[in-house]
Design a protein around this motif. Structure first.
Motif, mmCIF file in Angstrom:
data_model
loop_
_atom_site.group_PDB
_atom_site.id
_atom_site.type_symbol
_atom_site.label_atom_id
_atom_site.label_comp_id
_atom_site.label_asym_id
_atom_site.label_seq_id
_atom_site.Cartn_x
_atom_site.Cartn_y
_atom_site.Cartn_z
ATOM 1 N N SER A 191 91.250 -0.640 39.069
ATOM 2 C CA SER A 191 92.082 -0.864 37.896
ATOM 3 C C SER A 191 91.351 -0.317 36.673
ATOM 4 N N PRO A 192 92.087 0.052 35.623
ATOM 5 C CA PRO A 192 91.403 0.396 34.378
ATOM 6 C C PRO A 192 90.543 -0.792 33.936
ATOM 7 N N LEU A 193 89.384 -0.503 33.405
ATOM 8 C CA LEU A 193 88.400 -1.519 33.036
ATOM 9 C C LEU A 193 88.979 -2.640 32.165
ATOM 10 N N ASN A 194 89.853 -2.296 31.238
ATOM 11 C CA ASN A 194 90.379 -3.303 30.315
ATOM 12 C C ASN A 194 91.352 -4.287 30.978
ATOM 13 N N PHE A 195 91.744 -4.061 32.239
ATOM 14 C CA PHE A 195 92.647 -4.973 32.935
ATOM 15 C C PHE A 195 91.970 -5.763 34.061
ATOM 16 N N VAL A 196 90.684 -5.568 34.255
ATOM 17 C CA VAL A 196 89.970 -6.181 35.384
ATOM 18 C C VAL A 196 90.058 -7.701 35.375
ATOM 19 N N GLU A 204 82.766 8.538 39.054
ATOM 20 C CA GLU A 204 82.704 7.111 38.718
ATOM 21 C C GLU A 204 83.199 6.257 39.890
ATOM 22 N N MET A 205 84.286 6.672 40.512
ATOM 23 C CA MET A 205 84.816 5.922 41.651
ATOM 24 C C MET A 205 83.801 5.917 42.795
ATOM 25 N N GLU A 206 83.208 7.066 43.054
ATOM 26 C CA GLU A 206 82.202 7.178 44.109
ATOM 27 C C GLU A 206 81.018 6.266 43.821
ATOM 28 N N THR A 266 99.765 7.728 36.443
ATOM 29 C CA THR A 266 98.329 7.487 36.480
ATOM 30 C C THR A 266 97.891 6.862 37.799
ATOM 31 N N SER A 267 98.648 5.888 38.284
ATOM 32 C CA SER A 267 98.237 5.249 39.542
ATOM 33 C C SER A 267 98.353 6.222 40.711
ATOM 34 N N LEU A 268 99.314 7.132 40.675
ATOM 35 C CA LEU A 268 99.415 8.145 41.729
ATOM 36 C C LEU A 268 98.209 9.079 41.683
ATOM 37 N N MET A 269 97.788 9.461 40.480
ATOM 38 C CA MET A 269 96.592 10.311 40.353
ATOM 39 C C MET A 269 95.339 9.550 40.774
ATOM 40 N N MET A 270 95.279 8.240 40.472
ATOM 41 C CA MET A 270 94.158 7.406 40.933
ATOM 42 C C MET A 270 94.132 7.361 42.450
ATOM 43 N N LYS A 271 95.304 7.259 43.067
ATOM 44 C CA LYS A 271 95.388 7.229 44.527
ATOM 45 C C LYS A 271 94.842 8.527 45.112
ATOM 46 N N MET A 272 95.212 9.653 44.507
ATOM 47 C CA MET A 272 94.730 10.949 44.992
ATOM 48 C C MET A 272 93.219 11.063 44.828
ATOM 49 N N THR A 273 92.695 10.563 43.719
ATOM 50 C CA THR A 273 91.247 10.538 43.501
ATOM 51 C C THR A 273 90.581 9.682 44.574
ATOM 52 N N CYS A 274 91.152 8.522 44.831
ATOM 53 C CA CYS A 274 90.606 7.600 45.829
ATOM 54 C C CYS A 274 90.613 8.240 47.223
ATOM 55 N N GLU A 275 91.671 8.956 47.551
ATOM 56 C CA GLU A 275 91.744 9.637 48.853
ATOM 57 C C GLU A 275 90.617 10.657 48.996
ATOM 58 N N ARG A 276 90.389 11.446 47.942
ATOM 59 C CA ARG A 276 89.309 12.451 47.964
ATOM 60 C C ARG A 276 87.946 11.788 48.118
ATOM 61 N N VAL A 277 87.701 10.771 47.324
ATOM 62 C CA VAL A 277 86.390 10.116 47.296
ATOM 63 C C VAL A 277 86.093 9.403 48.609
ATOM 64 N N THR A 278 87.052 8.654 49.132
ATOM 65 C CA THR A 278 86.802 7.924 50.377
ATOM 66 C C THR A 278 86.604 8.892 51.545
ATOM 67 N N LYS A 279 87.324 9.995 51.527
ATOM 68 C CA LYS A 279 87.139 11.004 52.576
ATOM 69 C C LYS A 279 85.747 11.618 52.478
ATOM 70 N N LYS A 280 85.334 11.957 51.258
ATOM 71 C CA LYS A 280 84.003 12.541 51.032
ATOM 72 C C LYS A 280 82.900 11.592 51.489
ATOM 73 N N LEU A 281 83.096 10.289 51.239
ATOM 74 C CA LEU A 281 82.082 9.287 51.586
ATOM 75 C C LEU A 281 82.152 8.859 53.048
ATOM 76 N N LEU A 307 87.468 0.750 36.153
ATOM 77 C CA LEU A 307 87.053 2.122 35.871
ATOM 78 C C LEU A 307 87.258 2.465 34.395
ATOM 79 N N ARG A 308 86.241 3.080 33.798
ATOM 80 C CA ARG A 308 86.386 3.592 32.426
ATOM 81 C C ARG A 308 87.287 4.820 32.432
ATOM 82 N N ASN A 309 87.004 5.741 33.342
ATOM 83 C CA ASN A 309 87.800 6.954 33.499
ATOM 84 C C ASN A 309 88.466 6.883 34.866
#
Length: 102
Positions: A57-62, A86-88, A15-30, A78-80
């Motif tokens: 982090s997942p919302l329940n661990f913030v 959501e990250m954006e 999950t954290s690896l997929m979050m990292k990939m999401t973060c890479e896409r979003v930060t690049k887009k922004l 993050l909820r999802n």
């Protein structure tokens, strides 16, 4: 200025690896400048969070990152955890996009 970003999930594997990939896409887009995106387990994340500008982090661990938040780290729950939208939204709302514009 480039952002140091931490993404953490319960086990720090898939999950954290997929979050990292999401973060890479979003930060690049922004158009954000990013120095590093590190993914790890929650236990490691809590101990190193102060070394980063942004923590996802997942919302329940913030609440586990309260000391990092008090030290000025932008902690985002993050909820999802795999949602680009959501990250954006959180990066825009917290002002991180403007702060770390490339």
């Amino acid at each position: 200025m480039n952002a140091k970003i931490l993404v953490a999930c319960a086990n720090g594997a898939g999950t954290s690896l997929m979050m990292k990939m999401t973060c890479e896409r979003v930060t690049k887009k922004l158009g954000m400048g990013v120095q590093e995106i590190h993914h790890c387990a929650l236990s490691e994340g809590v101990s190193v969070a102060r070394q980063y500008d942004i923590v996802f982090s997942p919302l329940n661990f913030v609440n586990m990152y309260d000391s990092a938040k008090a030290a000025g780290v932008n902690v985002i729950g993050l909820r999802n955890v795999l949602s680009d939208a959501e990250m954006e939204q959180h990066l825009v709302e917290t002002g991180a996009v403007e702060k770390f514009k490339a």
